[in-house]
Design a protein around this motif. Structure first.
Motif, PDB file in Angstrom:
ATOM      1  N   GLY A 195       0.844  -1.194   0.000  1.00 39.22           N
ATOM      2  CA  GLY A 195       0.000   0.000   0.000  1.00 39.22           C
ATOM      3  C   GLY A 195       0.875   1.239   0.000  1.00 39.22           C
ATOM      4  O   GLY A 195       1.724   1.422  -0.868  1.00 39.22           O
ATOM      5  N   GLU A 196       0.710   2.094   1.006  1.00 37.62           N
ATOM      6  CA  GLU A 196       1.526   3.299   1.141  1.00 37.62           C
ATOM      7  C   GLU A 196       2.713   3.083   2.080  1.00 37.62           C
ATOM      8  O   GLU A 196       3.506   3.998   2.296  1.00 37.62           O
ATOM      9  N   GLU A 197       2.826   1.898   2.663  1.00 36.62           N
ATOM     10  CA  GLU A 197       3.894   1.613   3.635  1.00 36.62           C
ATOM     11  C   GLU A 197       5.180   1.212   2.917  1.00 36.62           C
ATOM     12  O   GLU A 197       5.137   0.528   1.896  1.00 36.62           O
ATOM     13  N   ILE A 198       6.290   1.653   3.473  1.00 39.84           N
ATOM     14  CA  ILE A 198       7.598   1.344   2.895  1.00 39.84           C
ATOM     15  C   ILE A 198       8.518   0.749   3.963  1.00 39.84           C
ATOM     16  O   ILE A 198       8.604   1.257   5.083  1.00 39.84           O
ATOM     17  N   ILE A 199       9.214  -0.313   3.610  1.00 43.25           N
ATOM     18  CA  ILE A 199      10.306  -0.845   4.430  1.00 43.25           C
ATOM     19  C   ILE A 199      11.531  -0.940   3.539  1.00 43.25           C
ATOM     20  O   ILE A 199      11.465  -1.466   2.423  1.00 43.25           O
ATOM     21  N   ALA A 200      12.633  -0.381   4.007  1.00 43.99           N
ATOM     22  CA  ALA A 200      13.884  -0.397   3.245  1.00 43.99           C
ATOM     23  C   ALA A 200      14.864  -1.365   3.894  1.00 43.99           C
ATOM     24  O   ALA A 200      14.985  -1.415   5.121  1.00 43.99           O
ATOM     25  N   ILE A 201      15.563  -2.125   3.070  1.00 46.72           N
ATOM     26  CA  ILE A 201      16.602  -3.035   3.562  1.00 46.72           C
ATOM     27  C   ILE A 201      17.901  -2.684   2.854  1.00 46.72           C
ATOM     28  O   ILE A 201      18.020  -2.853   1.640  1.00 46.72           O
ATOM     29  N   THR A 202      18.853  -2.159   3.614  1.00 47.49           N
ATOM     30  CA  THR A 202      20.141  -1.740   3.068  1.00 47.49           C
ATOM     31  C   THR A 202      21.205  -2.766   3.409  1.00 47.49           C
ATOM     32  O   THR A 202      21.285  -3.239   4.546  1.00 47.49           O
ATOM     33  N   ASN A 203      22.015  -3.108   2.441  1.00 50.38           N
ATOM     34  CA  ASN A 203      23.084  -4.096   2.624  1.00 50.38           C
ATOM     35  C   ASN A 203      24.434  -3.464   2.331  1.00 50.38           C
ATOM     36  O   ASN A 203      24.575  -2.683   1.393  1.00 50.38           O
ATOM     37  N   ARG A 204      25.410  -3.813   3.143  1.00 49.51           N
ATOM     38  CA  ARG A 204      26.793  -3.418   2.921  1.00 49.51           C
ATOM     39  C   ARG A 204      27.677  -4.471   3.570  1.00 49.51           C
ATOM     40  O   ARG A 204      27.203  -5.282   4.385  1.00 49.51           O
ATOM     41  N   GLU A 205      28.929  -4.473   3.218  1.00 51.19           N
ATOM     42  CA  GLU A 205      29.840  -5.423   3.837  1.00 51.19           C
ATOM     43  C   GLU A 205      30.182  -4.986   5.258  1.00 51.19           C
ATOM     44  O   GLU A 205      30.250  -3.790   5.554  1.00 51.19           O
ATOM     45  N   VAL A 206      30.397  -5.948   6.137  1.00 51.41           N
ATOM     46  CA  VAL A 206      30.767  -5.658   7.521  1.00 51.41           C
ATOM     47  C   VAL A 206      32.062  -4.867   7.545  1.00 51.41           C
ATOM     48  O   VAL A 206      33.025  -5.181   6.831  1.00 51.41           O
ATOM     49  N   SER A 207      32.104  -3.805   8.356  1.00 49.73           N
ATOM     50  CA  SER A 207      33.291  -2.965   8.462  1.00 49.73           C
ATOM     51  C   SER A 207      33.404  -2.401   9.862  1.00 49.73           C
ATOM     52  O   SER A 207      32.396  -2.007  10.464  1.00 49.73           O
ATOM     53  N   ASP A 208      34.618  -2.346  10.382  1.00 48.95           N
ATOM     54  CA  ASP A 208      34.836  -1.728  11.691  1.00 48.95           C
ATOM     55  C   ASP A 208      34.631  -0.220  11.633  1.00 48.95           C
ATOM     56  O   ASP A 208      34.368   0.416  12.651  1.00 48.95           O
ATOM     57  N   GLU A 209      34.769   0.368  10.445  1.00 52.37           N
ATOM     58  CA  GLU A 209      34.622   1.820  10.323  1.00 52.37           C
ATOM     59  C   GLU A 209      33.178   2.270  10.431  1.00 52.37           C
ATOM     60  O   GLU A 209      32.886   3.329  10.986  1.00 52.37           O
ATOM     61  N   ILE A 210      32.271   1.488   9.876  1.00 51.56           N
ATOM     62  CA  ILE A 210      30.859   1.867   9.839  1.00 51.56           C
ATOM     63  C   ILE A 210      30.056   0.853  10.637  1.00 51.56           C
ATOM     64  O   ILE A 210      29.795  -0.253  10.203  1.00 51.56           O
ATOM     65  N   GLY A 211      29.676   1.236  11.849  1.00 54.52           N
ATOM     66  CA  GLY A 211      28.818   0.394  12.654  1.00 54.52           C
ATOM     67  C   GLY A 211      29.539  -0.748  13.330  1.00 54.52           C
ATOM     68  O   GLY A 211      30.748  -0.804  13.413  1.00 54.52           O
ATOM     69  N   GLY A 212      28.734  -1.675  13.853  1.00 57.03           N
ATOM     70  CA  GLY A 212      29.276  -2.850  14.513  1.00 57.03           C
ATOM     71  C   GLY A 212      28.940  -2.938  15.981  1.00 57.03           C
ATOM     72  O   GLY A 212      29.041  -4.006  16.574  1.00 57.03           O
ATOM     73  N   ASP A 213      28.525  -1.822  16.605  1.00 57.55           N
ATOM     74  CA  ASP A 213      28.192  -1.821  18.028  1.00 57.55           C
ATOM     75  C   ASP A 213      26.673  -1.737  18.172  1.00 57.55           C
ATOM     76  O   ASP A 213      26.070  -0.711  17.885  1.00 57.55           O
ATOM     77  N   TYR A 214      26.059  -2.835  18.599  1.00 57.39           N
ATOM     78  CA  TYR A 214      24.604  -2.873  18.764  1.00 57.39           C
ATOM     79  C   TYR A 214      24.197  -2.759  20.234  1.00 57.39           C
ATOM     80  O   TYR A 214      23.050  -3.045  20.570  1.00 57.39           O
ATOM     81  N   SER A 215      25.105  -2.336  21.090  1.00 57.55           N
ATOM     82  CA  SER A 215      24.833  -2.332  22.526  1.00 57.55           C
ATOM     83  C   SER A 215      23.750  -1.347  22.922  1.00 57.55           C
ATOM     84  O   SER A 215      23.122  -1.491  23.971  1.00 57.55           O
ATOM     85  N   THR A 216      23.513  -0.321  22.100  1.00 60.31           N
ATOM     86  CA  THR A 216      22.508   0.679  22.451  1.00 60.31           C
ATOM     87  C   THR A 216      21.111   0.295  21.964  1.00 60.31           C
ATOM     88  O   THR A 216      20.150   1.002  22.237  1.00 60.31           O
ATOM     89  N   PHE A 217      20.991  -0.823  21.251  1.00 60.28           N
ATOM     90  CA  PHE A 217      19.689  -1.218  20.735  1.00 60.28           C
ATOM     91  C   PHE A 217      18.800  -1.767  21.847  1.00 60.28           C
ATOM     92  O   PHE A 217      19.269  -2.195  22.890  1.00 60.28           O
ATOM     93  N   ASP A 218      17.485  -1.751  21.597  1.00 59.20           N
ATOM     94  CA  ASP A 218      16.525  -2.129  22.626  1.00 59.20           C
ATOM     95  C   ASP A 218      16.573  -3.613  22.973  1.00 59.20           C
ATOM     96  O   ASP A 218      16.388  -4.002  24.123  1.00 59.20           O
ATOM     97  N   GLU A 219      16.816  -4.455  21.968  1.00 55.88           N
ATOM     98  CA  GLU A 219      16.698  -5.899  22.208  1.00 55.88           C
ATOM     99  C   GLU A 219      17.522  -6.683  21.197  1.00 55.88           C
ATOM    100  O   GLU A 219      17.640  -6.290  20.038  1.00 55.88           O
ATOM    101  N   THR A 220      18.097  -7.783  21.644  1.00 54.97           N
ATOM    102  CA  THR A 220      18.800  -8.721  20.780  1.00 54.97           C
ATOM    103  C   THR A 220      18.010 -10.027  20.758  1.00 54.97           C
ATOM    104  O   THR A 220      17.599 -10.519  21.812  1.00 54.97           O
ATOM    105  N   VAL A 221      17.789 -10.572  19.563  1.00 51.99           N
ATOM    106  CA  VAL A 221      16.983 -11.793  19.435  1.00 51.99           C
ATOM    107  C   VAL A 221      17.767 -12.845  18.662  1.00 51.99           C
ATOM    108  O   VAL A 221      18.635 -12.525  17.849  1.00 51.99           O
ATOM    109  N   ASP A 222      17.443 -14.101  18.916  1.00 53.81           N
ATOM    110  CA  ASP A 222      18.082 -15.234  18.246  1.00 53.81           C
ATOM    111  C   ASP A 222      17.310 -15.559  16.973  1.00 53.81           C
ATOM    112  O   ASP A 222      16.122 -15.893  17.014  1.00 53.81           O
ATOM    113  N   LEU A 223      17.974 -15.442  15.829  1.00 54.42           N
ATOM    114  CA  LEU A 223      17.338 -15.731  14.550  1.00 54.42           C
ATOM    115  C   LEU A 223      17.639 -17.140  14.058  1.00 54.42           C
ATOM    116  O   LEU A 223      17.202 -17.526  12.975  1.00 54.42           O
ATOM    117  N   GLY A 224      18.387 -17.905  14.838  1.00 54.46           N
ATOM    118  CA  GLY A 224      18.777 -19.238  14.430  1.00 54.46           C
ATOM    119  C   GLY A 224      20.038 -19.224  13.590  1.00 54.46           C
ATOM    120  O   GLY A 224      20.490 -18.168  13.133  1.00 54.46           O
TER     121      GLY A 224
END
Length: 258
Positions: A145-174
């Motif tokens: 409909g009018e809803e949008i979800i974006a999925i962005t992909n990039r290679e893992v890098s120490d320069e951009i991101g990597g720390d998820y400690s500030t996120f609300d929750e960590t879940v097991d995806l298998g």
């Protein structure tokens, strides 16, 4: 504002094949507007050191990119253009960004492929100077409909991101894959509008992220869901879509199962 005007011109002068910007490019430009306005206005708006620190954290986390603590880096700059209106092949994606993420045409909840963009992201300082290398990325936009979800992909890098400690929750995806969920309330203001004391207190408490650059006051809950698999980061962003955490988790599992 000359420096800011030049920055916006620089961002918009990248070669594009379609003049309609992707959701990610829209929020990137809005973020840069916000960063510049905060730089000009925060001296008067944010008196306490604690609140100023919150603004810096917000600058790093906006657009759902993972926080990254670097001495000179205070935000992100990205450029992208729409490359495909039809679902590309894995070979076509590989040719453009040098890696091949998993992606689907349609999810079981009704979100379907809309278009895909390619580009790059890098870390910047207060003056929008690049302080990291550019990292190629590809973004798949899905619509219901009018809803949008974006999925962005990039290679893992120490320069951009990597720390998820500030996120609300960590879940097991298998399959030894962890997902990281976050939801943040945003309120966008025109550059010449001062947030209310109530809004500032909400930001100070972490309940609201204040941004600048809208033509009118806007409120939106932005949900983020990140995971890493085979050296690739998947960054799912729900821009106000009618979906909850479990819905995002199910979408992630459908990609992982591909």
């Amino acid at each position: 504002m000359d420096h800011f005007d030049n920055f916006i011109k620089k961002e918009l002068n990248h070669t594009v094949k379609d003049m309609e910007p992707s959701q990610q490019l829209f929020f990137n430009i809005k973020n840069q507007v916000r960063l510049q306005e905060e730089k000009r206005m925060k001296k008067n708006l944010f008196a306490s050191k604690k609140l100023k620190a919150a603004v810096v954290v917000g600058a790093l986390c906006v657009m759902s990119f993972t926080c990254y603590a670097a001495m000179k880096m205070t935000g992100y700059s990205s450029h992208s253009y729409r490359e495909w209106n039809d679902l590309p092949t894995a070979e076509e994606v590989q040719k453009k960004v040098d890696f091949t993420p998993k992606f689907v045409e349609k999810f079981s909840n009704g979100f379907e492929f809309k278009d895909a963009s390619v580009g790059a992201i890098s870390g910047v300082d207060d003056d929008f100077n690049k302080v990291t290398e550019e990292h190629k990325m590809v973004t798949f936009d899905y619509q219901r409909g009018e809803e949008i979800i974006a999925i962005t992909n990039r290679e893992v890098s120490d320069e951009i991101g990597g720390d998820y400690s500030t996120f609300d929750e960590t879940v097991d995806l298998g399959n030894d894959i962890e997902g990281h969920y976050n939801m943040q309330a945003y309120k966008f203001f025109p550059p010449d509008v001062t947030p209310s004391d109530e809004d500032l207190e909400a930001q100070k408490a972490g309940a609201l992220e204040i941004s600048y650059g809208s033509s009118e006051i806007e409120e939106m809950n932005i949900q983020s869901f990140f995971w890493e698999e085979d050296g690739i980061v998947y960054e799912m962003t729900s821009l106000g879509a009618n979906i909850d955490k479990d819905g995002l988790i199910q979408m992630a599992k459908e990609i992982i199962a591909k």
